[in-house]
Design a protein around this motif. Structure first.
Motif, PDB file in Angstrom:
ATOM      1  N   THR A 150     -64.304 103.278  50.012  1.00 22.93           N
ATOM      2  CA  THR A 150     -63.829 101.909  50.134  1.00 22.93           C
ATOM      3  C   THR A 150     -63.528 101.571  51.588  1.00 22.93           C
ATOM      4  O   THR A 150     -63.385 102.454  52.439  1.00 22.93           O
ATOM      5  CB  THR A 150     -62.559 101.689  49.304  1.00 22.93           C
ATOM      6  OG1 THR A 150     -61.595 102.699  49.615  1.00 22.93           O
ATOM      7  CG2 THR A 150     -62.874 101.724  47.816  1.00 22.93           C
ATOM      8  N   GLU A 168     -61.330  98.417  54.094  1.00 24.62           N
ATOM      9  CA  GLU A 168     -60.354  97.334  54.133  1.00 24.62           C
ATOM     10  C   GLU A 168     -60.971  96.036  53.606  1.00 24.62           C
ATOM     11  O   GLU A 168     -62.058  95.632  54.022  1.00 24.62           O
ATOM     12  CB  GLU A 168     -59.887  97.134  55.580  1.00 24.62           C
ATOM     13  CG  GLU A 168     -59.027  95.927  55.829  1.00 24.62           C
ATOM     14  CD  GLU A 168     -57.561  96.184  55.525  1.00 24.62           C
ATOM     15  OE1 GLU A 168     -56.809  95.213  55.402  1.00 24.62           O
ATOM     16  OE2 GLU A 168     -57.172  97.361  55.436  1.00 24.62           O
ATOM     17  N   GLY A 169     -60.270  95.406  52.671  1.00 27.62           N
ATOM     18  CA  GLY A 169     -60.718  94.124  52.160  1.00 27.62           C
ATOM     19  C   GLY A 169     -61.603  94.177  50.935  1.00 27.62           C
ATOM     20  O   GLY A 169     -61.871  93.139  50.320  1.00 27.62           O
ATOM     21  N   ASP A 170     -62.064  95.363  50.550  1.00 29.64           N
ATOM     22  CA  ASP A 170     -62.846  95.480  49.310  1.00 29.64           C
ATOM     23  C   ASP A 170     -62.002  95.014  48.131  1.00 29.64           C
ATOM     24  O   ASP A 170     -60.782  95.192  48.119  1.00 29.64           O
ATOM     25  CB  ASP A 170     -63.277  96.929  49.066  1.00 29.64           C
ATOM     26  CG  ASP A 170     -64.419  97.382  49.961  1.00 29.64           C
ATOM     27  OD1 ASP A 170     -64.980  96.528  50.672  1.00 29.64           O
ATOM     28  OD2 ASP A 170     -64.737  98.584  49.942  1.00 29.64           O
ATOM     29  N   VAL A 171     -62.660  94.433  47.128  1.00 29.99           N
ATOM     30  CA  VAL A 171     -61.995  94.058  45.882  1.00 29.99           C
ATOM     31  C   VAL A 171     -62.680  94.794  44.741  1.00 29.99           C
ATOM     32  O   VAL A 171     -63.901  94.710  44.584  1.00 29.99           O
ATOM     33  CB  VAL A 171     -62.034  92.543  45.642  1.00 29.99           C
ATOM     34  CG1 VAL A 171     -61.394  92.194  44.298  1.00 29.99           C
ATOM     35  CG2 VAL A 171     -61.325  91.802  46.775  1.00 29.99           C
ATOM     36  N   ASN A 221     -63.140  95.356  40.774  1.00 27.55           N
ATOM     37  CA  ASN A 221     -62.968  94.650  39.506  1.00 27.55           C
ATOM     38  C   ASN A 221     -63.308  95.580  38.348  1.00 27.55           C
ATOM     39  O   ASN A 221     -64.479  95.802  38.032  1.00 27.55           O
ATOM     40  CB  ASN A 221     -63.857  93.409  39.475  1.00 27.55           C
ATOM     41  CG  ASN A 221     -63.466  92.379  40.520  1.00 27.55           C
ATOM     42  OD1 ASN A 221     -62.361  91.852  40.487  1.00 27.55           O
ATOM     43  ND2 ASN A 221     -64.358  92.102  41.454  1.00 27.55           N
ATOM     44  N   SER A 253     -58.330  92.865  39.207  1.00 27.06           N
ATOM     45  CA  SER A 253     -58.891  92.840  40.550  1.00 27.06           C
ATOM     46  C   SER A 253     -57.906  93.525  41.487  1.00 27.06           C
ATOM     47  O   SER A 253     -56.766  93.054  41.644  1.00 27.06           O
ATOM     48  CB  SER A 253     -59.139  91.405  41.011  1.00 27.06           C
ATOM     49  OG  SER A 253     -60.168  90.794  40.263  1.00 27.06           O
ATOM     50  N   ARG A 268     -57.226  94.814  45.322  1.00 21.94           N
ATOM     51  CA  ARG A 268     -57.646  94.668  46.709  1.00 21.94           C
ATOM     52  C   ARG A 268     -57.326  95.949  47.475  1.00 21.94           C
ATOM     53  O   ARG A 268     -56.274  96.561  47.267  1.00 21.94           O
ATOM     54  CB  ARG A 268     -56.941  93.473  47.332  1.00 21.94           C
ATOM     55  CG  ARG A 268     -57.372  93.124  48.739  1.00 21.94           C
ATOM     56  CD  ARG A 268     -56.996  91.688  49.067  1.00 21.94           C
ATOM     57  NE  ARG A 268     -55.583  91.445  48.846  1.00 21.94           N
ATOM     58  CZ  ARG A 268     -54.655  91.508  49.806  1.00 21.94           C
ATOM     59  NH1 ARG A 268     -54.995  91.863  51.043  1.00 21.94           N
ATOM     60  NH2 ARG A 268     -53.388  91.244  49.539  1.00 21.94           N
ATOM     61  N   LEU A 314     -56.478  98.031  50.841  1.00 20.76           N
ATOM     62  CA  LEU A 314     -55.936  98.012  52.198  1.00 20.76           C
ATOM     63  C   LEU A 314     -56.063  99.406  52.792  1.00 20.76           C
ATOM     64  O   LEU A 314     -55.666 100.392  52.144  1.00 20.76           O
ATOM     65  CB  LEU A 314     -54.466  97.592  52.192  1.00 20.76           C
ATOM     66  CG  LEU A 314     -54.129  96.205  51.638  1.00 20.76           C
ATOM     67  CD1 LEU A 314     -52.620  95.982  51.668  1.00 20.76           C
ATOM     68  CD2 LEU A 314     -54.838  95.118  52.426  1.00 20.76           C
ATOM     69  N   PHE A 319     -54.115 100.287  46.821  1.00 23.16           N
ATOM     70  CA  PHE A 319     -54.736  99.349  45.893  1.00 23.16           C
ATOM     71  C   PHE A 319     -53.684  98.332  45.452  1.00 23.16           C
ATOM     72  O   PHE A 319     -52.649  98.703  44.895  1.00 23.16           O
ATOM     73  CB  PHE A 319     -55.297 100.083  44.678  1.00 23.16           C
ATOM     74  CG  PHE A 319     -56.295 101.155  45.026  1.00 23.16           C
ATOM     75  CD1 PHE A 319     -57.542 100.830  45.526  1.00 23.16           C
ATOM     76  CD2 PHE A 319     -55.975 102.497  44.872  1.00 23.16           C
ATOM     77  CE1 PHE A 319     -58.461 101.815  45.867  1.00 23.16           C
ATOM     78  CE2 PHE A 319     -56.890 103.495  45.195  1.00 23.16           C
ATOM     79  CZ  PHE A 319     -58.136 103.147  45.691  1.00 23.16           C
ATOM     80  N   ASP A 329     -52.779  94.839  43.297  1.00 22.39           N
ATOM     81  CA  ASP A 329     -53.072  93.820  42.297  1.00 22.39           C
ATOM     82  C   ASP A 329     -52.225  92.605  42.661  1.00 22.39           C
ATOM     83  O   ASP A 329     -51.050  92.532  42.326  1.00 22.39           O
ATOM     84  CB  ASP A 329     -52.737  94.330  40.893  1.00 22.39           C
ATOM     85  CG  ASP A 329     -53.160  93.382  39.780  1.00 22.39           C
ATOM     86  OD1 ASP A 329     -53.161  92.160  40.023  1.00 22.39           O
ATOM     87  OD2 ASP A 329     -53.472  93.866  38.669  1.00 22.39           O
ATOM     88  N   ASP A 330     -52.825  91.666  43.396  1.00 24.98           N
ATOM     89  CA  ASP A 330     -52.065  90.520  43.894  1.00 24.98           C
ATOM     90  C   ASP A 330     -51.526  89.660  42.756  1.00 24.98           C
ATOM     91  O   ASP A 330     -50.409  89.142  42.837  1.00 24.98           O
ATOM     92  CB  ASP A 330     -52.948  89.664  44.813  1.00 24.98           C
ATOM     93  CG  ASP A 330     -53.267  90.351  46.122  1.00 24.98           C
ATOM     94  OD1 ASP A 330     -52.327  90.622  46.890  1.00 24.98           O
ATOM     95  OD2 ASP A 330     -54.452  90.632  46.385  1.00 24.98           O
TER      96      ASP A 330
END
Length: 227
Positions: A124, A126-129, A131, A136, A138, A140, A152, A154-155
């Protein structure tokens, strides 16, 4: 240990003598699941997964240390007999590849057995999402404990899996040849704490060891983050 996670069921299962927090989370309707950091005791994890009739779509790794990734290979083998498709194994940033490929050597150093080198289907950045299982997550990149450590987030659920970056009242070790203490603190302050300023409020996180906490709590009271 069950944990509150909006929209999902989750259990945090400590594994190996290191008592590393492996998280199994799943959609209660579809039974689609994710496993975060299966560091070992694959038989225990497999028994939990089958008992709850889960289908593991993906295995996520925050970093390459043996107690977080040593159970990947045996868990994947065990899942071959209980679900139709092999889970996707998603690694940390590729800077941790050297750790994933030396887990058996790390295990010998600690006198542990049953832990194996981990192969990933993708690293991975930075910025990958990601699913999977209806969520989802995100990515970091938060280095310092290891060069390729990721978190990881989950916003929507305001929930995160932070591996060995941040703990209740402490932060990850950096006394490895590849560790970097100032970088770790800078990474936490630059990548994690700003999440508190995004819509939705505080974020609960599962650390690699010990009890859960929140970013607001750690920003206010963690001695390593003051100043």
């Amino acid at each position: 240990m069950p944990v509150a996670y909006p929209g999902m069921q989750i259990n945090v299962i400590p594994v190996t003598p290191f008592r590393q927090n492996c998280s199994v989370l799943w959609d209660p309707t579809t039974r689609a699941a994710l496993v975060v950091d299966p560091g070992g005791d694959a038989d225990v994890l497999l028994a939990f997964i089958t008992r709850h009739n889960l289908t593991v779509e993906a295995i996520l790794l925050t970093h390459g240390h043996l107690d977080h990734a040593g159970g990947v290979a045996p868990l994947c083998r065990g899942l071959e007999g209980v679900q139709p498709n092999r889970p996707v194994v998603i690694g940390p940033d590729e800077h941790d590849a050297f750790l994933l490929s030396s887990i058996t050597e790390q295990a010998r150093h600690f006198g542990l057995s049953g832990l194996e080198n981990a192969s990933v289907d993708r690293f991975t950045r930075e910025g990958d999402v990601l699913n999977y299982a209806g969520r989802s997550l995100r990515v970091l990149h938060v280095p310092g404990h290891t060069p390729g450590h990721v978190v990881f987030v989950d916003d929507q659920a305001r929930f995160a899996f932070v591996g060995d970056v941040l703990f209740q009242g402490s932060v990850g070790r950096t006394d490895f040849p590849y560790g970097d203490g100032p970088l770790l603190i800078r990474s936490i302050k630059d990548k994690l704490l700003p999440l508190l300023d995004t819509p939705g409020g505080d974020i609960t996180f599962v650390p690699g060891h010990g009890g859960l906490s929140t970013l607001a709590t750690e920003r206010a009271s963690n001695p390593f983050l003051q100043g």
